[in-house]
Design an enzyme around this catalytic site. Structure first.
Site, PDB file in Angstrom:
ATOM      1  N   MET A   1       0.897  -1.564   0.225  1.00 46.05           N
ATOM      2  CA  MET A   1       0.024   0.025   0.333  1.00 46.05           C
ATOM      3  C   MET A   1       1.052   1.130   0.186  1.00 46.05           C
ATOM      4  SD  MET A   1      -3.410  -1.908   2.738  1.00 46.05           S
ATOM      5  CE  MET A   1      -3.229   0.441   3.300  1.00 46.05           C
TER       6      MET A   1
ATOM      7  N   ASP B   1      -0.373   3.740  -5.910  1.00 55.08           N
ATOM      8  CA  ASP B   1      -0.712   4.840  -5.668  1.00 55.08           C
ATOM      9  C   ASP B   1      -2.139   4.777  -5.436  1.00 55.08           C
ATOM     10  OD1 ASP B   1       1.549   5.443  -8.724  1.00 55.08           O
ATOM     11  OD2 ASP B   1       1.219   5.768  -6.804  1.00 55.08           O
TER      12      ASP B   1
ATOM     13  N   THR C   1      -8.440   5.918  -4.505  1.00 56.61           N
ATOM     14  CA  THR C   1      -6.531   6.029  -5.536  1.00 56.61           C
ATOM     15  C   THR C   1      -6.266   7.654  -6.070  1.00 56.61           C
ATOM     16  OG1 THR C   1      -6.860   6.300  -7.808  1.00 56.61           O
ATOM     17  CG2 THR C   1      -9.430   7.269  -6.936  1.00 56.61           C
ATOM     18  N   ARG C   2      -5.082   7.571  -5.602  1.00 61.99           N
ATOM     19  CA  ARG C   2      -4.542   9.038  -5.571  1.00 61.99           C
ATOM     20  C   ARG C   2      -3.904   9.996  -6.871  1.00 61.99           C
ATOM     21  NH1 ARG C   2      -1.665   7.086   0.391  1.00 61.99           N
ATOM     22  NH2 ARG C   2      -1.224   4.616  -0.167  1.00 61.99           N
ATOM     23  N   VAL C   3      -4.220   9.160  -7.778  1.00 60.03           N
ATOM     24  CA  VAL C   3      -3.901   9.725  -8.425  1.00 60.03           C
ATOM     25  C   VAL C   3      -4.979  10.104 -10.192  1.00 60.03           C
ATOM     26  CG1 VAL C   3      -1.473   9.788  -8.738  1.00 60.03           C
ATOM     27  CG2 VAL C   3      -2.815   8.188  -9.123  1.00 60.03           C
TER      28      VAL C   3
END
Lengths: 156, 485
Positions: free
Chosen positions: B316, B320, B345-347
């Site tokens: 993790m 991303d 979802t980071r991006v």
């Protein structure tokens, strides 16, 4: 000790000598040390027994320390593996050993092996390095150069 | 690769096997050996050097045939390389890039080392293009972008692999090169994946790199590295690549086995201290680049929904975001069993259009509210009209999200249906009837090019979700005309 090591030419001789030194070392602690003198007469070869007696008589050396030193020296010996296409005679062994000790030093023994497929020549292995001077590899490399043409000729 | 005698004469060094401990051989001799160098045994077996000590070299065995103590070993002088190229497309290969699906050799290949440094910052670009998985819940709530590294995590048998196959299907039909790495899986599972891709007629865009559980540990360990090297080859041609690593917890277990056999000091959970590095240096090679992208979806198995495991938290940290498959949702019958509150979802959002971002925000906010209402109802309180309407709409959204495991749905038709739901088109319709009508819309979109173009035009011209909903309230024939009631 140089006189002792001069007699060791092959790895079998080194292993045999190591075995005898181990017998003598262990005997120092049996029967309160009395087993040592008995085994010096009955457990090892005559020339070795005579040599050790002579050395221990000089300067009243400690037997344990002396034998331990011999064992350490024997462990530091390196082996040169020599594979021949024939089984060597005593005279061959002498000549090979002389050359090896001259060029590589006193503390090198030869480990002989026999492989008739080499046809002639030998292979050498020493400290991880390998060299093939056999006729087998020579014939293989020569054949590799001409096999393409040979197959074409045979096909026609 | 040439034979043993060739390398013996070429390099001029020889070693001898002193000891074998499962998949590790201790070799004396070969004085100039280097770490990671490939060695060959006299029986033709291959290994790679793990470490060196004054007495011996530690060799990781890579061949299925077992070597013996006393066997001779020769150095090859090369680091580990695999044959990769466009000839691998449509094939199932092992981690040495040798075909295992048939005896036909792979053509158009060249050798590449499998262990390379990840790219630096120069040459990389931010994630900009969306990656459609074809799974409604993920595309709308946890969207992915091309070049993203997203962890797929969940208990065993919660639908992770089915989700990955849906993603492959969705992407392969759009021309993305898909590489599926099966790490230490059963032979029957490898065959099933191959059959799935062949049935969907997308095998020509896919490569399967597979190692079975009966293969040597060294070979299983190499599987994701070989897959990443193949992915990099296609990325360097300017293509978008989807790489799936199924699964990394199995990979960690096999690496732990190798490390313990190699007498490395065990750390937490008996994993070696470099377990993070082993995975990070692999995952970092994925990303979005000026030319091409590698989207990496590593899978990880959790135990009883515990996300705080060692390997799981490691993965993790180096990805991303993660899509979490919840065993409780699975047991409730939800498919896919993705937990939107615990998935991240980071991006992915930066790859969305303004409409999609607006929709995501609104949907997420609604789902949080809906969950709160459901918990409120557990106490048996009387529900007011507002709560009832949220619960009714929530049930319809659940119906909207439920999707068969062999089905992929385009994002535009999902947006249309959700906007219709929000606009009240299905106010009186619920349950199976609602699902049936939604499926009719999807089917029409998939089969009628004119309708597809109309929907795509509508979605691309709508600046926000609210405006789209408003438009559909006034012009609902785009949906209603396709429903047979």
């Amino acid at each position: 000790m140089e006189a002792l090591f001069e007699k060791i030419k092959t790895s079998e001789e080194k292993d045999k000598l190591m075995e005898e030194i181990d017998i003598l070392l262990n005997s120092l602690f049996q029967n309160k040390g009395e087993a040592f003198s008995i085994l010096l007469k009955t457990g090892v070869r005559a020339w070795l027994s005579e040599y050790i007696r002579a050395e221990l008589a000089k300067d009243e050396a400690n037997p344990f320390e002396y034998l331990k030193k011999i064992k350490e020296e024997l462990n530091s010996f390196k082996a040169l593996k020599l594979t021949l296409a024939f089984e060597p005679t005593e005279s061959n062994i002498e000549k090979f050993s002389y050359a090896v000790k001259k060029y590589l030093g006193e503390k090198v023994v030869i480990e002989f092996s026999y492989n008739p497929t080499l046809i002639a020549g030998c292979t050498l292995t020493y400290e991880g390095k390998y060299r093939d001077f056999s006729m087998k590899s020579f014939f293989n490399s020569e054949f590799a150069k001409i096999k393409q043409d040979l197959f074409i000729q045979m096909a026609h | 690769m040439k034979d043993f005698d060739y390398y013996l004469n070429k390099i001029g060094e020889i070693g001898f096997v002193d000891e074998i401990v499962h998949s590790i051989a201790y070799v004396s001799g070969i004085p100039s050996a280097r770490p990671s160098e490939v060695v060959i045994f006299e029986g033709g077996e291959v290994g790679t050097i793990l470490s060196l000590s004054p007495e011996s070299a530690e060799v990781l065995l890579l061949s299925r045939q077992v070597t013996k103590v006393g066997n001779k070993v020769a150095r090859t002088g090369d680091l580990f390389q695999v044959a990769i190229g466009s000839g691998l497309l449509g094939r199932v290969v092992d981690p040495l890039a040798k075909p295992i699906d048939s005896a036909i050799p792979v053509k158009d290949v060249h050798l590449e080392p499998i262990d390379t440094q990840p790219h630096g910052i120069i040459g990389r670009e931010p994630v900009k293009k969306p990656l459609e998985t074809g799974v409604t819940l993920v595309d709308l709530v946890v969207p992915l972008g091309k070049g993203q590294r997203e962890l797929i995590i969940g208990d065993r048998k919660t639908g992770k692999t089915e989700f990955l196959l849906q993603t492959i299907y969705s992407q392969a039909t759009k021309g993305t090169i898909c590489i599926y790495a099966l790490i230490g899986q059963k032979q029957v599972d490898i065959k099933k994946r191959q059959e799935f891709l062949e049935d969907k007629k997308i095998m020509d865009k896919c490569i399967i790199v597979a190692s079975s559980s009966s293969d040597p540990s060294g070979l299983i360990y190499l599987t994701p590295y070989t897959s990443m090297t193949i992915a990099e080859h296609f990325r360097d041609q300017g293509l978008d690549v989807l790489l799936i690593l199924d699964d990394m917890t199995t990979h960690a277990r096999y690496y732990r086995e190798i490390s313990l056999l190699a007498r490395r000091f065990p750390g937490r959970d008996s994993y070696p201290g470099d377990i993070f590095y082993i995975h990070a240096r692999l995952i970092e090679r994925a990303g979005n680049y000026k030319r091409g992208s590698i989207t990496c979806l590593p899978a990880a198995e959790s135990v009883l929904g515990d996300l705080s495991g060692y390997v799981q938290t490691n993965l993790m940290a180096m990805t991303d975001g993660h899509v979490f498959f919840d065993i409780e949702l699975y047991n409730q019958g939800k498919r896919p069993a993705v937990n939107p509150e615990l998935s991240v979802t980071r991006v992915g959002h930066q790859a969305q259009t303004p409409l999609q971002r607006d929709l995501s925000r609104e949907l997420m906010s609604f789902l949080v509210n809906y969950q709160r209402m459901q918990q409120f109802m557990h106490f048996g309180a009387e529900a007011g009209e507002t709560v009832k309407s949220v619960l009714r709409l929530g049930a319809k959204v659940d119906e909207f999200f439920s999707q068969r495991q062999d089905e992929v749905i385009a994002i535009n038709v999902n947006i249309l249906i959700l906007a219709g739901l929000w606009g009240g088109i299905w106010k009186e319709i619920e349950g199976i009837e609602l699902k049936r009508e939604m499926e009719q819309i999807v089917l029409t979109y998939q089969t009628d090019p004119a309708y597809k173009a109309q929907v795509d035009q509508l979605i691309s011209s709508s600046p926000s979700f609210t405006e789209l909903v408003q438009f559909l309230r006034q012009n609902d024939e785009i949906i209603v005309s396709k429903i047979r009631r």
